[in-house]
Scaffold this active site. Structure first.
Site, PDB file in Angstrom:
ATOM      1  N   VAL A 105       0.925  -1.411  -0.031  1.00 47.26           N
ATOM      2  CA  VAL A 105      -0.107  -0.017  -0.065  1.00 47.26           C
ATOM      3  C   VAL A 105       0.776   1.048  -0.070  1.00 47.26           C
ATOM      4  O   VAL A 105       0.234   2.383  -0.435  1.00 47.26           O
ATOM      5  CB  VAL A 105      -1.075   0.061   1.230  1.00 47.26           C
ATOM      6  CG1 VAL A 105      -0.093   0.211   2.552  1.00 47.26           C
ATOM      7  CG2 VAL A 105      -1.963   1.106   1.189  1.00 47.26           C
ATOM      8  N   LYS A 106       2.173   1.228   0.464  1.00 47.09           N
ATOM      9  CA  LYS A 106       3.025   2.417   0.551  1.00 47.09           C
ATOM     10  C   LYS A 106       3.251   2.743  -0.776  1.00 47.09           C
ATOM     11  O   LYS A 106       4.119   3.973  -0.862  1.00 47.09           O
ATOM     12  CB  LYS A 106       4.102   1.823   1.476  1.00 47.09           C
ATOM     13  CG  LYS A 106       3.915   1.605   2.798  1.00 47.09           C
ATOM     14  CD  LYS A 106       3.763   2.882   3.487  1.00 47.09           C
ATOM     15  CE  LYS A 106       3.161   2.759   4.977  1.00 47.09           C
ATOM     16  NZ  LYS A 106       2.591   3.668   5.714  1.00 47.09           N
ATOM     17  N   ASP A 107       3.290   1.966  -1.886  1.00 45.11           N
ATOM     18  CA  ASP A 107       3.364   2.605  -3.255  1.00 45.11           C
ATOM     19  C   ASP A 107       2.685   3.976  -3.440  1.00 45.11           C
ATOM     20  O   ASP A 107       3.201   4.974  -4.078  1.00 45.11           O
ATOM     21  CB  ASP A 107       3.031   1.653  -4.384  1.00 45.11           C
ATOM     22  CG  ASP A 107       3.917   0.580  -4.664  1.00 45.11           C
ATOM     23  OD1 ASP A 107       5.108   0.501  -3.510  1.00 45.11           O
ATOM     24  OD2 ASP A 107       4.027  -0.056  -5.463  1.00 45.11           O
TER      25      ASP A 107
END
Length: 473
Positions: A105-107
């Site tokens: 999700v950090k993308d």
């Protein structure tokens, strides 16, 4: 020959026949009219839905090509967690963020922080600029991925007790990795503080390619108190300094050091308010009853939760928090610590848990944005997280990371507390894949020694017992 009387059928009179025919015709007319009215209202509702739900930013088709690795970020599918949904009588849907190109999700956050910095003129690609970040791994991998694609270098500072798989991924992406001992945020040697200092010092040290040249890094003013940008330009940066267009271009092309600061950077929040939240709302057509998420920086639960609450005020936002984190206490009791979490009693200084990516013992600006919209919080033990990680592999073929497991345990606890069993929809975040956690909580038995040393039992029956608990009603 005479027929028996009971066989003789006396037909009604012609007048009666006319009345019957008229009744049948009237009945058919009413039925057709009712059907037409119902179809009319269904079409009106469908049109309202089409108005309310904007088309997705990217609709991938067989003839469509996205532009580079950044075009693959976002628009991840929702997957129904079959084993849990069937057992509970509800619909538990996971946002498959592990399908982002950087694997988490950090993308979304990394892309938004970098693009916002570019839009504000703080970063320029292919100038020898370097992005610095303090992270337990996933954000670092996302930054390294996007930095490489956009023409930047990356330096990642991280605790030395994170899963080894994350370190290997960073090195494979060409990032410079510095590992330090876990420490409190008040310690100058804490990984986030060190990342800030490394960015501040950028440009002050001699360039190995030009050892005779000495520069002194200059801070560039930014609108954010957290984001830090330095430049190797030798020119003094007076607020009222005037530059010619040529000088401005030359100044912009000098290498810069950029401290992204995911914990305090508001771009983190907007990545989810403008992206994850609207995607969930469209994918569910607005049929979502609860949103469950853990929090490290706080951006996911704040941004996604705020957006979903703005569309449906009755929606429940629940926090999933691992052992040792102070956020559960903050939501439930207004304080960050209890006596069991006194300093000196933890395996780790930051958060006393094997769960990586969520849990923290300080209040970030991004999490402060979430506090007004969080309705409930649930604490998840290490044993529960490990059990869920292995349960999902065994029953669903889903190989997920520890933070995803923590979120799904919380989904069960929320459903039991609210006595839901009638098809209610709970959406959560499947943060990353289990391939970053082999050495800690995966299904593989290679890590059982690690768990035994940490005194964490391996018992998939924990999840069966949670599922079997009676509804609290």
């Amino acid at each position: 020959m005479h027929l028996p009387r009971f066989i003789l059928i006396k037909l009604p009179s012609k007048a009666t026949q006319r009345y019957l025919l008229c009744g049948v015709l009237i009945g058919l007319a009413v039925s057709l009219t009712t059907t037409s009215v119902l179809d009319y209202f269904k079409q009106r509702k469908r049109k309202r839905v089409e108005i309310d739900f904007e088309p997705r930013p990217i609709e991938l088709r067989s003839d469509e090509v996205v532009d580079g690795v950044t075009g693959l970020i976002g628009n991840t599918p929702l997957v129904r967690i079959k084993s849990l949904s069937d057992a509970l009588g509800v619909e538990i849907l996971g946002k498959a963020e592990f399908m982002n190109p950087g694997g988490s999700v950090k993308d979304r956050v990394a892309l938004r922080m970098i693009e916002d910095a570019e839009e504000r003129g703080l970063l320029h690609p292919h100038t020898g600029s370097r992005i610095f970040e303090g992270t337990v791994g996933s954000t670092g991998i996302s930054i390294a991925t996007i930095a490489r694609a956009k023409g930047y270098e990356a330096t990642i500072i991280m605790p030395d007790d994170v899963a080894e798989e994350k370190v290997k991924a960073l090195l494979a992406l060409g990032a410079h990795v510095e590992r330090v001992r876990p420490a409190s945020i008040v310690d100058k040697k804490q990984f986030v503080n060190l990342a800030r200092e490394r960015a501040k010092a950028f440009g002050s040290e001699p360039d190995p390619a030009h050892p005779s040249e000495h520069h002194r890094g200059h801070l560039i003013p930014t609108a954010s108190s957290s984001v830090l940008v330095t430049t190797t330009a030798d020119e003094a940066l007076a607020d009222n300094a005037l530059m010619s267009p040529r000088e401005e271009r030359e100044f912009a092309m000098k290498p810069r050091g950029f401290f992204a600061d995911q914990f305090e950077n508001r771009s983190n929040y907007y990545a989810h308010y403008d992206g994850t939240g609207p995607e969930i709302w469209r994918q569910t057509s607005g049929w979502v009853d609860a949103f469950v998420s853990g929090a490290g920086t706080g951006g996911t639960i704040a941004g996604t939760g705020q957006y979903l609450k703005s569309k449906k005020s009755a929606l429940i936002v629940a926090l999933a928090d691992p052992e040792g984190s102070g956020l559960y206490n903050k939501v439930k009791y207004g304080v960050m610590f209890d006596r069991k979490e006194a300093e000196g009693t933890k395996r780790r200084h930051q958060v006393d848990t094997v769960v990586e990516g969520i849990g923290i013992n300080r209040l970030t600006h991004n999490f402060e944005l979430a506090l007004p919209i969080i309705d409930d919080a649930f604490r998840v033990t290490d044993a529960e997280a490990v059990a869920m990680s292995r349960y999902l592999v065994h029953h669903d073929g889903l190989f997920l990371g520890s933070s995803s497991a923590c979120n799904l345990v919380t989904c069960i606890k929320l459903v039991k507390k609210l006595a839901w069993n009638n098809g209610q929809r709970i959406v959560t975040i499947l943060c990353d894949s289990g391939n970053r956690h082999y050495s800690k909580v995966s299904m593989a038995r290679l890590n059982d020694d690690y768990l035994a040393k940490a005194n964490i039992p391996v018992d998939m029956g924990i999840i069966d017992r949670l599922l079997a608990e009676p509804l609290r009603s």
